[in-house]
Design a protein around this motif. Structure first.
Motif, PDB file in Angstrom:
ATOM      1  N   PHE A  67     -23.967   9.795 -20.097  1.00 10.68           N
ATOM      2  CA  PHE A  67     -22.854  10.322 -20.900  1.00 10.68           C
ATOM      3  C   PHE A  67     -21.771   9.268 -21.105  1.00 10.68           C
ATOM      4  O   PHE A  67     -21.166   9.179 -22.175  1.00 10.68           O
ATOM      5  N   GLY A  95     -19.366  10.033 -31.783  1.00  8.89           N
ATOM      6  CA  GLY A  95     -20.366   9.759 -30.765  1.00  8.89           C
ATOM      7  C   GLY A  95     -19.733   9.200 -29.517  1.00  8.89           C
ATOM      8  O   GLY A  95     -18.518   9.241 -29.325  1.00  8.89           O
ATOM      9  N   ARG A  96     -20.584   8.644 -28.662  1.00  2.00           N
ATOM     10  CA  ARG A  96     -20.151   8.212 -27.339  1.00  2.00           C
ATOM     11  C   ARG A  96     -19.083   7.119 -27.376  1.00  2.00           C
ATOM     12  O   ARG A  96     -18.067   7.209 -26.680  1.00  2.00           O
ATOM     13  N   TRP A 147     -24.758  14.678 -17.060  1.00  2.00           N
ATOM     14  CA  TRP A 147     -25.334  14.323 -18.364  1.00  2.00           C
ATOM     15  C   TRP A 147     -25.822  12.888 -18.256  1.00  2.00           C
ATOM     16  O   TRP A 147     -25.037  11.988 -17.963  1.00  2.00           O
ATOM     17  N   GLN A 176     -27.342   7.419 -29.302  1.00  2.00           N
ATOM     18  CA  GLN A 176     -26.001   6.852 -29.311  1.00  2.00           C
ATOM     19  C   GLN A 176     -26.034   5.327 -29.368  1.00  2.00           C
ATOM     20  O   GLN A 176     -25.207   4.711 -30.049  1.00  2.00           O
ATOM     21  N   MET A 204     -31.142  17.281 -27.407  1.00  2.00           N
ATOM     22  CA  MET A 204     -30.091  16.331 -27.728  1.00  2.00           C
ATOM     23  C   MET A 204     -29.664  15.539 -26.501  1.00  2.00           C
ATOM     24  O   MET A 204     -29.471  14.320 -26.554  1.00  2.00           O
ATOM     25  N   ILE A 205     -29.542  16.207 -25.361  1.00  2.00           N
ATOM     26  CA  ILE A 205     -29.162  15.522 -24.127  1.00  2.00           C
ATOM     27  C   ILE A 205     -30.253  14.540 -23.706  1.00  2.00           C
ATOM     28  O   ILE A 205     -29.963  13.422 -23.269  1.00  2.00           O
ATOM     29  N   TRP A 249     -29.932  11.471 -25.819  1.00  2.00           N
ATOM     30  CA  TRP A 249     -28.545  11.050 -25.992  1.00  2.00           C
ATOM     31  C   TRP A 249     -28.372   9.532 -26.019  1.00  2.00           C
ATOM     32  O   TRP A 249     -27.823   8.961 -26.961  1.00  2.00           O
ATOM     33  N   ASP A 250     -28.825   8.858 -24.970  1.00  2.00           N
ATOM     34  CA  ASP A 250     -28.573   7.420 -24.877  1.00  2.00           C
ATOM     35  C   ASP A 250     -29.266   6.658 -26.001  1.00  2.00           C
ATOM     36  O   ASP A 250     -28.685   5.746 -26.603  1.00  2.00           O
ATOM     37  N   PRO A 278     -17.678  17.303 -22.182  1.00  2.00           N
ATOM     38  CA  PRO A 278     -18.245  17.571 -23.516  1.00  2.00           C
ATOM     39  C   PRO A 278     -17.297  18.372 -24.408  1.00  2.00           C
ATOM     40  O   PRO A 278     -17.252  18.156 -25.617  1.00  2.00           O
TER      41      PRO A 278
END
Length: 394
Positions: free
Chosen positions: A106, A237-238, A103, A386, A378-379, A382-383, A164
């Motif tokens: 991630f 979240g992350r 990911w 987030q 979404m992936i 992601w960064d 995940p």
């Protein structure tokens, strides 16, 4: 029908009316998260892009070292995907180990001097590197020392909380527990205000509970003077997920699990077990050998296992002593139970050294192009998403 992605960035807000008035809870979504051309803490977005190339961005939440034990060529693994675009997709596909269970960003963190990948490095150096030669010894049926068994259990603990699936479990727990926890913190603050007349002290996370390189728990608290409320908020979240990993790994859970006796069980001759993208399985066995995923890791009769390769499993049952475990052998009944538990526990992928013809009877695939596309999107974002959330909790 509108559907939410698997990881929807929700925030939680708890407000308490001061001076003895009733408490109420507000739960709502975060505000808009993405702003074009936004400047970040380490400099411009473009500058951070250059720095990103120097760090590990393709984060593997199941190590490549681990997955290679289910590979016949060292590069790919047979993959049964539980979420597919269309019904006619091939049941088993060969997936690249390099890009499987990975990911982008991630575990990444945004620090003042750029993007930081120390969590990924920590997992690699602290757990994966020591475990790799022990996995090789297990595969060769060599005897292990007490320290080598400890290394495997520590690897299991870290693996349990870094996926995940673990993030989903963390989010679910946060939804249930944040409001009462925040209420208790606010009550303590209000009591201090009444008794000492010192004003409201902002509640904060116990910094000693989260170990480096993991971030602090994202918590905001403020006094709304106009409404006479204390407002405490956090976000899913992350950052919250990484903080939870650091808190767990630095807390009592590893000590408790390391205190249990563990055994390595070998499958019956000719029988092989699969694994998955959530390889540590916590389960119970009820009447009629019914497999139920989940259970308290401190509750008697809960089973905890990690397939180490297709022929070996690291296993304990809570409440069993060393001698009971040492006498345990994996007969066909126990093999079938473990086989089912591994597949039922999978998140999106089951991996096997050879195809399993009847796997659909254990876990049918879900055909959902909309959800599959939503997950992919979404992936990809992601960064960016987030970091926009995390920027509000600096």
């Amino acid at each position: 029908m509108t559907r939410l992605p698997l990881f929807s960035p929700h925030g939680f807000v708890v407000s308490r009316r001061m001076f003895g008035e009733p408490m109420f809870i507000r739960v709502g979504r975060e505000l808009s998260l993405i702003a074009a051309g936004k400047s970040y803490a380490g400099g411009s977005e473009a500058a951070l892009s250059d720095q990103k190339s120097q760090v590990t961005r393709n984060n593997h939440y199941v190590p490549q070292m681990y997955l290679r034990h289910w590979s016949t060529n060292g590069n790919t693994v047979l993959d049964y995907r539980l979420l597919v675009h269309y019904k006619g997709e091939e049941t088993w596909k060969r997936s690249s180990i390099r890009s499987t269970c990975s990911w982008q960003d991630f575990y990444s963190q945004h620090l003042p001097d750029g993007i930081d990948d120390s969590v990924e490095t920590y997992f690699s150096q602290r757990y994966e590197t020591p475990a790799a030669p022990v996995f090789q010894k297990v595969e060769a049926d060599a005897s292990l020392s007490a320290n080598e068994m400890r290394i495997l259990v520590e690897y299991l603990v870290a693996q349990l909380f870094r996926t995940p699936s673990a993030m989903i479990r963390h989010t679910s727990l946060l939804r249930r527990e944040f409001a009462p926890t925040a209420e208790a913190a606010v009550n303590r603050g209000v009591s201090a205000l009444r008794l000492k007349g010192l004003g409201f002290a902002y509640p904060s996370a116990d910094e000693g509970a989260v170990q480096a390189p993991f971030p602090n728990i994202p918590i905001h608290s403020r006094l709304d003077e106009e409404r006479l409320e204390i407002v405490v908020s956090t976000s899913c979240g992350r950052q919250g997920f990484l903080a939870s990993i650091g808190s767990i790994l630095g807390g009592a859970v590893p000590r408790v699990l390391l205190s249990y006796p563990w055994v390595i069980l070998k499958t019956p001759r000719g029988a092989e077990l699969p694994t998955s993208d959530d390889p540590v399985v916590v389960f119970r066995v009820e009447a009629g050998d019914k497999v139920v995923i989940g259970g308290g890791m401190g509750v008697q009769y809960t089973n905890i296992m990690l397939p180490l390769d297709p022929r070996h499993v690291l296993f304990t049952e809570v409440g069993m002593d060393f001698y009971q475990l040492a006498a345990l052998k994996m007969d066909r009944r126990l093999f079938d139970i473990m086989f089912e538990a591994i597949i039922k526990n999978a998140f999106l992928h089951v991996f096997s050294r050879s195809s399993i013809d009847d796997i659909g009877s254990y876990r049918p695939r879900r055909v959902d192009p909309e959800r599959r596309g939503s997950l992919k999107n979404m992936i990809a974002k992601w960064d960016e998403v987030q970091w926009a959330i995390e920027n509000d909790y600096l």
